[in-house]
Design a protein around this motif. Structure first.
Motif, PDB file in Angstrom:
ATOM      1  N   GLY A 408      76.162  49.577   5.601  1.00  0.00           N
ATOM      2  CA  GLY A 408      76.865  50.315   6.354  1.00  0.00           C
ATOM      3  C   GLY A 408      77.241  49.597   7.558  1.00  0.00           C
ATOM      4  O   GLY A 408      78.195  50.078   8.326  1.00  0.00           O
ATOM      5  N   ALA A 409      77.185  48.211   7.675  1.00  0.00           N
ATOM      6  CA  ALA A 409      77.893  47.452   8.818  1.00  0.00           C
ATOM      7  C   ALA A 409      79.423  47.353   8.406  1.00  0.00           C
ATOM      8  O   ALA A 409      79.971  47.182   7.183  1.00  0.00           O
ATOM      9  CB  ALA A 409      77.415  46.211   8.898  1.00  0.00           C
ATOM     10  N   ARG A 410      80.281  47.460   9.313  1.00  0.00           N
ATOM     11  CA  ARG A 410      81.703  47.650   9.380  1.00  0.00           C
ATOM     12  C   ARG A 410      82.147  45.893   9.444  1.00  0.00           C
ATOM     13  O   ARG A 410      81.450  45.201  10.158  1.00  0.00           O
ATOM     14  CB  ARG A 410      82.356  48.330  10.253  1.00  0.00           C
ATOM     15  CG  ARG A 410      82.265  49.907   9.713  1.00  0.00           C
ATOM     16  CD  ARG A 410      83.344  50.684  10.604  1.00  0.00           C
ATOM     17  NE  ARG A 410      82.507  51.000  11.993  1.00  0.00           N
ATOM     18  CZ  ARG A 410      83.279  51.143  12.891  1.00  0.00           C
ATOM     19  NH1 ARG A 410      84.736  51.486  12.820  1.00  0.00           N
ATOM     20  NH2 ARG A 410      82.753  51.154  14.173  1.00  0.00           N
ATOM     21  N   TYR A 411      83.325  45.759   8.826  1.00  0.00           N
ATOM     22  CA  TYR A 411      84.044  44.542   9.141  1.00  0.00           C
ATOM     23  C   TYR A 411      85.380  44.680   9.129  1.00  0.00           C
ATOM     24  O   TYR A 411      86.117  45.803   8.436  1.00  0.00           O
ATOM     25  CB  TYR A 411      83.557  43.376   7.945  1.00  0.00           C
ATOM     26  CG  TYR A 411      84.168  43.856   6.505  1.00  0.00           C
ATOM     27  CD1 TYR A 411      85.451  43.745   6.068  1.00  0.00           C
ATOM     28  CD2 TYR A 411      83.288  44.685   5.789  1.00  0.00           C
ATOM     29  CE1 TYR A 411      85.773  43.810   5.073  1.00  0.00           C
ATOM     30  CE2 TYR A 411      83.813  44.933   4.504  1.00  0.00           C
ATOM     31  CZ  TYR A 411      84.994  44.660   4.210  1.00  0.00           C
ATOM     32  OH  TYR A 411      85.391  44.897   2.956  1.00  0.00           O
ATOM     33  N   ASP A 412      86.194  43.749   9.928  1.00  0.00           N
ATOM     34  CA  ASP A 412      87.627  43.926  10.087  1.00  0.00           C
ATOM     35  C   ASP A 412      88.400  43.068   9.141  1.00  0.00           C
ATOM     36  O   ASP A 412      87.771  42.120   8.602  1.00  0.00           O
ATOM     37  CB  ASP A 412      88.072  43.238  11.347  1.00  0.00           C
ATOM     38  CG  ASP A 412      87.472  44.388  12.463  1.00  0.00           C
ATOM     39  OD1 ASP A 412      87.649  45.473  12.457  1.00  0.00           O
ATOM     40  OD2 ASP A 412      87.164  43.777  13.709  1.00  0.00           O
ATOM     41  N   ALA A 413      89.421  43.546   8.481  1.00  0.00           N
ATOM     42  CA  ALA A 413      90.450  42.788   7.578  1.00  0.00           C
ATOM     43  C   ALA A 413      91.963  42.913   7.899  1.00  0.00           C
ATOM     44  O   ALA A 413      92.170  44.267   8.420  1.00  0.00           O
ATOM     45  CB  ALA A 413      89.991  43.355   6.203  1.00  0.00           C
ATOM     46  N   PRO A 414      92.521  42.050   7.569  1.00  0.00           N
ATOM     47  CA  PRO A 414      93.910  42.282   7.661  1.00  0.00           C
ATOM     48  C   PRO A 414      94.616  43.572   6.926  1.00  0.00           C
ATOM     49  O   PRO A 414      94.011  43.583   5.812  1.00  0.00           O
ATOM     50  CB  PRO A 414      94.622  40.972   7.122  1.00  0.00           C
ATOM     51  CG  PRO A 414      93.573  39.975   7.144  1.00  0.00           C
ATOM     52  CD  PRO A 414      92.360  40.813   7.088  1.00  0.00           C
ATOM     53  N   GLU A 415      95.256  44.162   7.376  1.00  0.00           N
ATOM     54  CA  GLU A 415      96.077  45.433   6.713  1.00  0.00           C
ATOM     55  C   GLU A 415      96.713  45.017   5.518  1.00  0.00           C
ATOM     56  O   GLU A 415      96.842  45.721   4.331  1.00  0.00           O
ATOM     57  CB  GLU A 415      96.867  46.205   7.478  1.00  0.00           C
ATOM     58  CG  GLU A 415      96.143  47.090   8.533  1.00  0.00           C
ATOM     59  CD  GLU A 415      97.112  47.847   9.427  1.00  0.00           C
ATOM     60  OE1 GLU A 415      98.206  47.561   9.399  1.00  0.00           O
ATOM     61  OE2 GLU A 415      96.546  48.928  10.060  1.00  0.00           O
ATOM     62  N   ASP A 416      97.438  43.693   5.585  1.00  0.00           N
ATOM     63  CA  ASP A 416      98.240  43.456   4.457  1.00  0.00           C
ATOM     64  C   ASP A 416      97.564  42.460   3.421  1.00  0.00           C
ATOM     65  O   ASP A 416      98.296  41.719   2.744  1.00  0.00           O
ATOM     66  CB  ASP A 416      99.530  42.793   5.089  1.00  0.00           C
ATOM     67  CG  ASP A 416      99.131  41.529   5.932  1.00  0.00           C
ATOM     68  OD1 ASP A 416      98.208  41.266   6.381  1.00  0.00           O
ATOM     69  OD2 ASP A 416     100.308  40.684   6.095  1.00  0.00           O
ATOM     70  N   LEU A 417      96.411  42.356   3.594  1.00  0.00           N
ATOM     71  CA  LEU A 417      95.605  41.724   2.450  1.00  0.00           C
ATOM     72  C   LEU A 417      96.000  41.980   1.050  1.00  0.00           C
ATOM     73  O   LEU A 417      95.759  43.186   0.778  1.00  0.00           O
ATOM     74  CB  LEU A 417      94.108  41.660   2.645  1.00  0.00           C
ATOM     75  CG  LEU A 417      93.319  40.540   2.345  1.00  0.00           C
ATOM     76  CD1 LEU A 417      93.432  39.004   2.942  1.00  0.00           C
ATOM     77  CD2 LEU A 417      91.881  40.594   2.544  1.00  0.00           C
ATOM     78  N   PRO A 418      96.211  41.104   0.191  1.00  0.00           N
ATOM     79  CA  PRO A 418      96.833  41.384  -1.146  1.00  0.00           C
ATOM     80  C   PRO A 418      95.619  41.820  -2.000  1.00  0.00           C
ATOM     81  O   PRO A 418      94.390  41.730  -1.793  1.00  0.00           O
ATOM     82  CB  PRO A 418      97.307  40.305  -1.917  1.00  0.00           C
ATOM     83  CG  PRO A 418      97.621  39.210  -0.762  1.00  0.00           C
ATOM     84  CD  PRO A 418      96.371  39.526   0.357  1.00  0.00           C
ATOM     85  N   ASN A 419      95.812  42.905  -2.743  1.00  0.00           N
ATOM     86  CA  ASN A 419      94.709  43.572  -3.800  1.00  0.00           C
ATOM     87  C   ASN A 419      94.858  43.115  -5.179  1.00  0.00           C
ATOM     88  O   ASN A 419      94.007  43.498  -6.067  1.00  0.00           O
ATOM     89  CB  ASN A 419      94.951  45.006  -3.616  1.00  0.00           C
ATOM     90  CG  ASN A 419      94.509  45.462  -2.313  1.00  0.00           C
ATOM     91  OD1 ASN A 419      93.611  44.894  -1.590  1.00  0.00           O
ATOM     92  ND2 ASN A 419      94.610  46.896  -2.140  1.00  0.00           N
TER      93      ASN A 419
END
Length: 684
Positions: A408-419
């Motif tokens: 349930g912990a949250r983390y930040d990530a770049p919006e434009d990280l490729p999928n």
């Protein structure tokens, strides 16, 4: 002798007329320039924005925008950019007529270049710098033609009617028009069927959850990873061969709640779908509905505010981001639906729906604040009531944006990280599975709350998802390519129905399609639907035909054979993961984003720096393995990949939050040699 000319004669008559003529010609010129700017800005900004927003009523429904806010946003889109460009041109008049003409020509050239970028992205394979160069040449050529000949300016002035037409189409014709100007307030209510009781109905609709993500190698729910889904299956009927009918929620969810296949591209709104579960049940049931990107429950049946209105500001910010995606010379890696992030309970300012659960994770008492606000509100309503009640929740979990660890912990990530692409698609699936682990906790909370309130035994409980998602290389997502390459990941979804007083679980492999959901729930609730449906109740005999129907576009079905899909094999964890670091000599370097987050970590905030990404020198070849460790223990081993548009060559998810401690944490990145030895990289 001739009479003397009157004093000031030529000035008193011809002078003012000439001055007025010059003034009139000047203003006619300014009006013409304004019309030209309006036409170009309309093509560059207004039309593409209103076109996308007009086809995306779910954007406004998710952000809870009312008609007044949508009208204000429309006015901003249609007027503000044109006014800004026109004002810039008008100010140049202070420097003289020649400066005004040059400035206008320059603005025309820039706008034509911006238009060329958008056109080029649609009709040519060019992207990035090559497309920009071609667009600049096109803009320069257009500006020169505009300055040399009158015809281009006349055409642009006629085209100034375009923005008015774009706004009219958006407000009156587009799918979003139903949200701006809703017509009607729902269809007929259902009637009691037979003499049976009407049990409470609890429906939890998850989003973007493939069935295969829950399965172990034996084809059963992986109880070790997802104990609460396994608990649910053990007490309900699991329709294992269940499929959604579309990969897009605005089509998939209305099909589930009306019993009809998607026929037209319309807004997921009660004015477009007047016959739905909420109108059918509204005569006999109280409705407690928490919708997310639909508004199928009409105001006469339920009101569903879960949080304060998000306001014009968020609409404007998201629209500005959308314009950046539309106007850029490269394809955007950002999924527009990634703006559909559920507010947490803490962000929405909601009180706890339940006491803190007993949980072995040492931070759950604070991480409970990360619970989605819509889910908190849903749990708070799960109580027995004098009248039968339909409790409904559509929760955007485990849908991207992926931001939760299993704890349930949250983390930040770049919006434009490729999928998609080597390395990136594996990371995307890991993040999806981590968020699914947290979704499993929410399922556990639902079951616990139902049992604690005494509602579990008497209620009809439905848990499913509207569609899945593919993590197949080259076909990530849920569009047409993904359906063709990996229908088993996109179409098949978990489908659990716990009947009132059901004790034992069972598996039913009939050909279930999600248009079967409403007729099944209606039969279980002893309610007769007042309209014909395409679906078949599970109380009826199974279909004899195993064909599946799926709609990438409404009215255009794709068909493929049924059958429970086999889960794709999970990658074997690298043997270094979880081991204590035994590093060899130091050597080399790496750049890591947000390195400072490891120096002052506070787990009690519910946020951890669990996603690590960065760059390594070119001399480290693609495919080289990197081991990422926190406080002396390796949490992930990932490959070096070609740089993405953001310059990143690696990213690792540290899904075990027990790696972290409060305060300063030591992050290390090691290059893994072919013989298994580790070389520590200096981080910056």
């Amino acid at each position: 002798m001739a009479d003397p000319a009157p004093v000031g004669g030529p000035v008193s008559v011809g002078g003012p007329r000439s001055a007025f003529g010059r003034w009139a010609r000047g203003w006619r010129g300014e009006l013409g320039r304004l019309l030209e700017v309006a036409a170009l800005v309309g093509l560059v900004v207004t039309q593409p924005l209103l076109d996308v927003l007009g086809r995306s009523p779910d954007f406004f429904l998710f952000h809870r925008a009312g008609p007044a806010q949508i009208l204000l946003l429309t006015a901003l889109v249609a007027v503000l950019p044109t006014s800004a460009v026109a004002l810039l041109g008008a100010l140049s008049r202070l420097a003289g007529r020649r400066a005004r003409a040059v400035t206008h020509t320059g603005l025309v050239g820039l706008l034509l270049a911006a238009l060329a970028v958008q056109v080029g992205r649609h009709v040519t394979p060019l992207r990035g710098v090559p497309l920009l160069l071609v667009a600049v040449l096109a803009g320069a050529g257009g500006a020169a033609a505009h300055r040399r000949w009158r015809a281009p300016g006349r055409v642009l002035r006629l085209a100034a009617a375009g923005p008015v037409a774009f706004v009219a189409l958006f407000l009156l014709v587009s799918p979003t028009s139903a949200v701006v100007l809703p017509r009607g307030d729902g269809g007929a209510a259902g009637t009691a069927q037979g003499t049976g009781v009407h049990p409470p109905v609890v429906m939890l609709i998850l989003d973007e959850l493939p069935l295969v993500s829950l399965l172990g190698a034996d084809g059963r729910i992986d109880a070790a990873r997802y104990p609460h889904f396994a608990e649910l299956a053990a007490g309900s009927t699991w329709y294992r061969n269940a499929t959604g009918v579309s990969g897009w929620t605005p089509n998939a969810l209305p099909a589930m709640l009306t019993g009809r296949y998607p026929a037209k591209p319309v807004a997921p709104h009660y004015s477009q779908y007047p016959d739905n579960i909420f109108t059918a049940f509204g005569g006999l049931y109280d409705i407690r509905a928490e919708e997310s990107i639909t508004r199928l429950c009409p105001p006469s049946r339920c009101d569903q505010p879960v949080a304060p209105e998000q306001g014009l500001g968020v609409l404007a910010r998201q629209t500005g981001r959308l314009l950046g995606q539309l106007a850029g010379p490269t394809e955007s890696a950002v999924d527009p639906e990634d703006s559909y992030r559920e507010q947490t309970r803490a962000e929405a300012g909601l009180d706890a729906a339940e006491p803190v659960p007993a949980d072995p994770t040492f931070r759950w008492d604070s991480l409970d604040d990360n619970q989605p606000a819509r889910f908190t509100s849903f749990l708070a309503g799960l109580r027995p009531t004098p009248r039968p009640t339909l409790h409904f929740l559509h929760l955007l979990m485990p849908h991207s944006p992926w931001a939760y660890l299993p704890s349930g912990a949250r983390y930040d990530a770049p919006e434009d990280l490729p999928n998609d692409g080597a390395g990136w698609i594996e990371l995307a699936r890991q993040r999806h599975l981590a968020q699914l682990g947290y979704t499993d906790r929410l399922i556990g909370e639902t079951l616990r709350t139902l049992r604690a309130s005494g509602l579990y035994d008497q209620a009809l409980v439905v848990v499913t998802a509207d569609h899945g998602v593919s993590f197949r290389p080259g076909a990530q997502g849920r569009g047409l390519d993904a359906i063709k390459a990996a229908a088993g990941e996109v179409a098949w979804v978990p489908m659990f129905v716990k009947e009132p007083r059901q004790q034992a679980g069972r598996v039913d492999d009939r050909n279930w399609e999600h248009v079967d959901l409403l007729p099944t729930v209606a039969d279980e609730a002893n309610l007769r639907l007042p309209w014909p449906v395409d679906g078949r109740s599970a109380q009826q005999a199974p279909r004899t035909d195993g064909t599946k129907h799926f709609y990438d576009r409404p009215g255009v079905p794709l068909t493929f054979p049924g059958g429970v899909p086999a889960p794709p094999p999970l990658p074997t964890p690298h043997p270094l993961v979880g081991t204590e670091v035994r590093a060899g000599p130091a050597g080399g370097n790496a750049r890591v984003a947000d390195l400072a987050a490891f120096t002052a970590t506070d787990p009690d905030t519910g946020t951890l720096p669990a996603l690590v990404w960065g760059d390594v020198p070119d001399r480290i070849p693609d495919g080289t393995l990197l081991a990422v460790a926190v406080n002396g223990r390796i949490g992930a081993v990932v490959p070096v990949v070609p740089p993405d548009p953001g310059g990143r060559r690696f990213a690792a998810l540290l899904s075990d939050d027990k790696l972290f401690r409060a305060g300063s944490n030591q992050l290390d990145v090691f290059q893994v040699a072919t013989d298994g030895t580790l070389r520590r990289l200096a981080l910056s």
